[in-house]
Structure formats: C-alpha cells, structure tokens
Design a protein around this motif. Structure first.
Motif, PDB file in Angstrom:
ATOM      1  N   GLU A 259       0.832  -1.201   0.000  1.00 24.21           N
ATOM      2  CA  GLU A 259       0.000   0.000   0.000  1.00 24.21           C
ATOM      3  C   GLU A 259       0.866   1.250   0.000  1.00 24.21           C
TER       4      GLU A 259
ATOM      5  N   ARG B 258     -15.029   1.077  -0.324  1.00 26.69           N
ATOM      6  CA  ARG B 258     -14.493   0.902   1.021  1.00 26.69           C
ATOM      7  C   ARG B 258     -13.522   2.016   1.379  1.00 26.69           C
ATOM      8  N   VAL B 259     -12.744   2.482   0.414  1.00 29.86           N
ATOM      9  CA  VAL B 259     -11.822   3.593   0.673  1.00 29.86           C
ATOM     10  C   VAL B 259     -12.584   4.848   1.073  1.00 29.86           C
TER      11      VAL B 259
ATOM     12  N   TYR C 127      -9.208  -1.445   8.141  1.00 28.21           N
ATOM     13  CA  TYR C 127      -8.043  -1.500   7.264  1.00 28.21           C
ATOM     14  C   TYR C 127      -7.911  -2.865   6.598  1.00 28.21           C
TER      15      TYR C 127
ATOM     16  N   ARG D 137     -10.174  -3.210   3.647  1.00 29.15           N
ATOM     17  CA  ARG D 137      -9.685  -2.419   2.511  1.00 29.15           C
ATOM     18  C   ARG D 137      -8.532  -3.122   1.811  1.00 29.15           C
TER      19      ARG D 137
ATOM     20  N   ARG E 270      -8.571  -4.470  -2.049  1.00 31.38           N
ATOM     21  CA  ARG E 270      -7.576  -4.032  -3.032  1.00 31.38           C
ATOM     22  C   ARG E 270      -6.935  -5.234  -3.719  1.00 31.38           C
TER      23      ARG E 270
ATOM     24  N   THR F  91      -5.947   3.618  -3.850  1.00 32.36           N
ATOM     25  CA  THR F  91      -5.055   3.198  -2.771  1.00 32.36           C
ATOM     26  C   THR F  91      -4.375   4.404  -2.138  1.00 32.36           C
TER      27      THR F  91
ATOM     28  N   GLY G 112      -6.848   6.285  -0.023  1.00 34.40           N
ATOM     29  CA  GLY G 112      -7.064   5.694   1.288  1.00 34.40           C
ATOM     30  C   GLY G 112      -5.954   6.042   2.259  1.00 34.40           C
TER      31      GLY G 112
ATOM     32  N   ASP H  13      -6.370   8.256   5.699  1.00 31.00           N
ATOM     33  CA  ASP H  13      -5.880   7.775   6.991  1.00 31.00           C
ATOM     34  C   ASP H  13      -5.052   8.833   7.703  1.00 31.00           C
TER      35      ASP H  13
END
Length: 648
Positions: free
Chosen positions: A254, A516-517, A524, A527, A531, A577, A580, A584
């Motif tokens: 990620e 979901r993102v 987490y 997610r 992915r 990605t 996300g 965060d």
C-alpha cells in the motif's frame, strides 16, 4: 530497403512459448512422471490384467497433467479434485455405454457437457476437473474394455492416488532444487522480491509492469496459503507465521503503490528493505535493522508505518488479520450458473454432441477419440481458439508419426489380445517415456499434444486397438473443425464473452475497493483484502484481453481495444489506494454526493461491459471539483477515460 509486414498475432501465437521452453526442467516432476504411468501399466501387463493396467495408467496420466508447480498442501487438491471428477465421468460414461443408446448417446454426453462447462467456469482447478469429467465420460462410453463400470472408475482412481502419493512423499525424500517457488515460504519470499523490484521501478517507465509482477506474486502466495485446502485443514505455527508476513507485505505494498502514484524515485537504501525481509522469510533469521523513509509525504508516511509493522511482526507479534482472497461457495455457484458458466456449458455440450454424432457415423468401434478431442480442445484457458486448433493438429500429427514409426519398427509383437500370446512390451516403454516428459510438455499446447498422443495410443493399443494412429489424426482434424465452427457462433462463451465477464468482474471489484476507501472508518484489513481482489480481477481481465487479441479476426476482432480500459482501471485502483492512505493521514473526507456518483459510474460501466453495450453518459465531476484529496481527481479522470474507451 523494403521491410516485410508484421504477421498478425493469431498467426504467430502457435509459435510462441520459447521463454517457457527455456525454463529450468522440473526434475522432481519428471521423476514422478517416470514412476507413474509406466510402472502402473507394467504391473497390469506382468499380472496378465491388461485392462486393469491400462485404466490405472490412464488415471495416472491425467494426474500427471495436473501435477504443476505448487506447494505440497495445494498439490493434493490440484490433482485430487480433477481425479475425483474424472472418476465420476468415467463411471457415468461407462454406465451410459451399457444402455445401448446408439446415436442417442450424443444427447446424454451433451448433458454431461452442460455440467462440465458450468463447473469449468468456477476457476482453474475446477476447469481441470470439468474437462476431466467430460473427456473421461466420453472415454468410458466409447472405449470397449471388458470391465464393469465401478471397477473402471476404481482403477482410474488408483492410478491418480499413486501419483498423489508420490507428489506428497517424494519431496520429503528428494528435495526439489527448482528456482520457481515450490513451497509456502518461497511464495511469500517471492512477494517481497517483487516488492523490491517495484520500489526500484518507482519513478520510471517500468513501474506499472513491476506492479503487475507484484500482483502475480501475490496471487501465487495467496493461493498457496489460503486456497485449495482439504476439509478440516488446521493451521500450524509455520503457516500462521507466513500468513502474518504476507499481511505485512500487503501493508508495504500500500505504501509502495502510494509512492508509485506520487511518481517519486525511492532511495536505494529504502528500496533494499523488502530484499532483507525476503531473505528473512527464506532463512528464518531476523531481518536486521530495517531502513525506513523520512515521513515527509503521504507515501513515505505509509511506508514508514509499514516498516515499523514489519519489524514488530518479524519479531513475533501477530499481524492484523486480512482473510482469504478466494471466492466463497456462493460466489463459485454464481460463476457456474451465471452467463459465463451457461454460455461455456452450451459450447461444450454442442461440440461434444456434434462430435459424437460424427464419430458414430465413421467406421470402427473406437469412436471416443473425436468427441474426447473436442472436449479437450474447447477448453478456453489453453490459449486462442485458432492457436489451440493448429497446435492440436500439429502435435497430433507428430505424435501419430512417432507412434506409427514405432509400431512399424517393432510390429505387434506377440499381439495384445489374450489369444495372441504374451502382450507387446514396447507400448509400455513408450508410455513410461512419454509420462516422464509430461511436466516439460505442459509448457506449450503443441508439445503437450505431441507427448500425450503416443502415450494415449500406447494405452489404447494395449486395450486392443492396434490402429497405428492415422485414424486418430483424421478424428483430431474433424474435432478441430467442429470446435472452430462452434467458436464462430454467437452466445456460446467465445472470446467476447470471456472478455466481457472478466472485465465486468474487474470493474465491480474496483468499485468495491473504492467504496471501502471512501467509507469513513472502514476497517483496514477489509480495505487491504478488497484491493487485492481488485488487482487480481484486473490481472484476470488483462489475461483474457491478451488471449482474445490473438484470436483470428472472426473470433476476436477489435478485442485488443479493451487493453486500455484495463490499464485505466488499474490506474483507478492505484489512485484509490493513495486516496485511502491520505484519508488515513487526515485528508478531508470527500463529499457523499461525489462518492455516490463515482460508485454509480463504476456500476454502470460494469453493467454495460457485462451486457456488451456502451455505457450511459453519466456526468462526472471535473478534476478541480474533487476537494483537497487530489487522488480522487485521478480516479475521476481514469473513470472518464475507461468510460469513453468502452463506449468507443
């Protein structure tokens, strides 16, 4: 100087595979092949039970075809599930053969084809099970062996169990020295190797290619650690530790994918971190001090956190649970009963039914070769249709010539029938040699056919069919014609159906990941799993497009145009990605209306691809209207590009 025009892909595809042919020889699999069919058939010959040896050898042969590089845990299911399906198929076909149906047996075998095709749509192992179910049903119905149907099925299963036993026990006695990953530890280490390659490629033109190699390594590792498990399988400490380290690799990926979106080269000192972790996975030793980047960008912050997580997990701390990225029972059922399963089932049923009718009109009692060849040839994961037909015809011609030459050289010996004295020994030797070559032959369809043809001819020769094989070449050419004709018919699971189904699944997986993102406080682990599913679905879609683009124009015209759509979807997942990661780290949550519009656009694109129609003209927001999370501008741009390409 005049240059020659480049030949089309459909013409050159049968000649490809040079790189695979240069791969190291899997000596362990070759040893299993040498100890498989030949000894089993020899026992039948020595004991005076030729039909028994021939049927057990047939089971061992099909098991060797499925004895591909895998871990010890997954190899049992990879070989065993198709063997069970083949046993059911042989039992069903042998029972049908006792009913005296005559020409009407074509309808019965077509019904088996419907089941076989639906099963084959579930996944790779199920595809092998489906083709064995169909081929052995035809063999059971058409091969005149004086053995009761249950005994036939039992002997076939004995041959497969013999190969499974060798595949389970021999690696403990003769460790493999292959360079390809051969156990769970190597597959996880290969993921870290691919991560190191991707970190080195960040900021260069090779970034996306390296990301696809990482996806492929992940697919192998997740399959080794989560898929194809026997019922009631219990995790041991080693497997649990490897799952934790694979989860760490997901966290690192990620961060790397965010760096890929930022397009900033990674310092060599940081790029060496995955290599240290790969070495630790292989040796079991501590990885040592792990360099981490300065947390000055979103990607570097994610990498910094992932490296700290790696240090803790490699020191013995459990990783956050991720879960299996494998289809569940309901998803498998939907694949079998969905459009892909129904269309492919109809295609298998049509090819087998028509081939059986043709075979029944030809002279001779061994009519099974033609429909069995059609059942094997219709399998779509063997490559483009024209390439499969050409490779099958060439391979059969070579195999028939080799076997015919041996039959002419050695003659029928003392015969193969009980009233002709002792059976000939040379077919047993041919079967043993060809069985040992199976692990190498599976690298190219023509080579595989050239090896399997003499092996099969040896078995049926011992079963009483002394035709040197030229009739089999005619049957193969007829089967190629039937399958090519069926491939030109619409609505039968052809290349367009394969592309539309896989691309639609990829779009839906992309949508689920983005959803979901954009969901506040999304777990987490969920997610991360979504992915992985998105990248895996996109890899399947890319593979389907590449195969379809090499089809002959009547079957695959313009399907190469879908490749940019797959690339656009991959960029969407990359950007999602990175989005996300930024969310965060405190980036503003996007407006609910924007998130809903992006999800709706992806849903519409998925429905349009599945229905093979242009997507509707949804109005998407401009890049400047997506707020502070700049990655959503890339999501929107990628979605607009994918929509326009699909509409065109």
């Amino acid at each position: 100087m005049r240059t020659l025009p480049t030949p089309p892909d459909w013409l050159t595809h049968p000649l490809r595979g040079e790189r695979a042919l240069r791969d190291p020889i899997p000596w362990a699999a070759v040893a299993r092949g040498a100890l498989g069919v030949g000894p089993v058939v020899a026992v039948g010959v020595a004991s005076g039970h030729l039909p028994f040896g021939m049927l057990a050898g047939l089971g061992a042969m099909f098991a060797h075809v499925n004895d591909r590089p895998a871990t010890r845990a997954t190899r049992i299911v990879r070989i065993g599930l198709p063997a069970l399906a083949g046993t059911v198929g042989l039992l069903t076909g042998a029972w049908l053969g006792t009913l005296g149906l005559g020409i009407w047996i074509a309808l019965a075998l077509a019904a088996v084809g419907l089941v076989s095709g639906a099963i084959s749509a579930i996944g790779p192992v199920s595809s092998a099970a489906g083709v064995q179910l169909m081929v052995l049903a035809v063999v059971g119905a058409g091969m005149p062996v004086p053995v009761p149907p249950p005994v036939k099925a039992g002997l076939l299963l004995i041959g497969a169990v013999w190969v499974i036993a060798m595949a389970t026990l021999l690696p403990r006695v003769i460790p493999s020295r292959q360079t390809a990953p051969s156990d769970e530890r190597e597959t996880v280490a290969a993921v870290y190797d691919a991560l190191a390659d991707l970190m080195t490629a960040v900021g260069t033109d090779g970034g996306q290619a390296a990301r696809r190699r990482l996806t492929a390594a992940y697919d192998v590792a997740y399959e080794a650690l989560y898929a194809h498990r026997l019922p009631l399988h219990r995790l041991d400490e080693e497997e649990r530790r490897l799952r934790d380290r694979l989860a760490v690799a997901g966290a690192l990926s990620e961060g790397v994918l965010t760096l890929l979106w930022e397009n900033e080269p990674v310092p060599d000192r940081i790029a060496r971190t995955p290599a240290q972790l790969a070495r630790s996975v292989r040796t079991g030793l501590p990885p040592g001090r792990l360099p981490a980047p300065v947390p000055d960008t979103a990607g570097n912050v994610a990498m910094h956190r992932a490296v700290l997580l790696a240090a803790r997990v490699f020191d013995g701390e459990p990783a956050p649970p991720v879960g299996a990225v494998v289809p569940g029972h309901r998803q498998r059922l939907r694949r079998a009963l969905g459009p892909a399963g129904r269309e492919y089932a109809a295609r298998v049923a049509l090819c087998v039914g028509v081939s059986t009718v043709l075979a029944q009109q030809l002279p001779g009692e061994h009519w099974f070769w033609l429909p069995a060849t059609a059942a094997f040839l219709v399998k779509p994961d063997m490559g483009p249709l024209v390439s499969r037909a050409v490779s099958r015809a060439l391979g059969t011609a070579v195999g028939v010539a080799v076997f015919g030459g041996l039959a002419t050289l050695f003659g029928p010996g003392a015969g193969v029938t009980p009233d002709a004295g002792a059976p000939a020994i040379w077919p047993v030797v041919v079967a043993a040699v060809c069985s040992a070559l199976i692990p190498v032959s599976v690298r190219h369809f023509a080579l595989q056919t050239a090896v399997l043809t003499p092996l099969l001819l040896s078995l049926v020769y011992l079963g009483g069919d002394t035709d040197p094989g030229f009739t089999r070449l005619t049957d193969t050419l007829l089967a190629c014609g039937v399958v090519l004709a069926a491939g030109a018919l619409p609505g039968l699971g052809g290349p367009r159906a394969q592309v539309s189904v896989r691309l639609s699944l990829a779009v839906r997986a992309t949508r689920d990941h983005l959803d979901r993102v954009l969901t506040a406080e999304a777990p987490y682990a969920t997610r991360l799993r979504l992915r992985r599913e998105a990248y895996r679905a996109l890899a399947d879609a890319r593979s389907a497009v590449e195969v379809a683009s090499a089809e002959h124009p009547p079957f695959g015209r313009d399907l190469a145009a879908w490749a940019p759509v797959v690339f656009a979807l991959e960029e969407i997942v990359d950007a999602a990605t990175a989005c996300g990661v930024r969310l965060d780290q405190g980036a503003p949550q996007p407006e609910p209306a924007l998130a809903a519009r992006l999800r709706a656009a992806l849903s519409d694109l998925a429905d349009a691809v599945a229905a093979r129609r242009p997507p509707t003209d949804l109005v998407l927001p401009a890049g400047a209207a997506v707020g502070d999370c700049a990655t959503l501008a890339d999501v929107t741009a990628g979605l607009r590009r994918a929509r326009d390409l699909a509409a065109g």
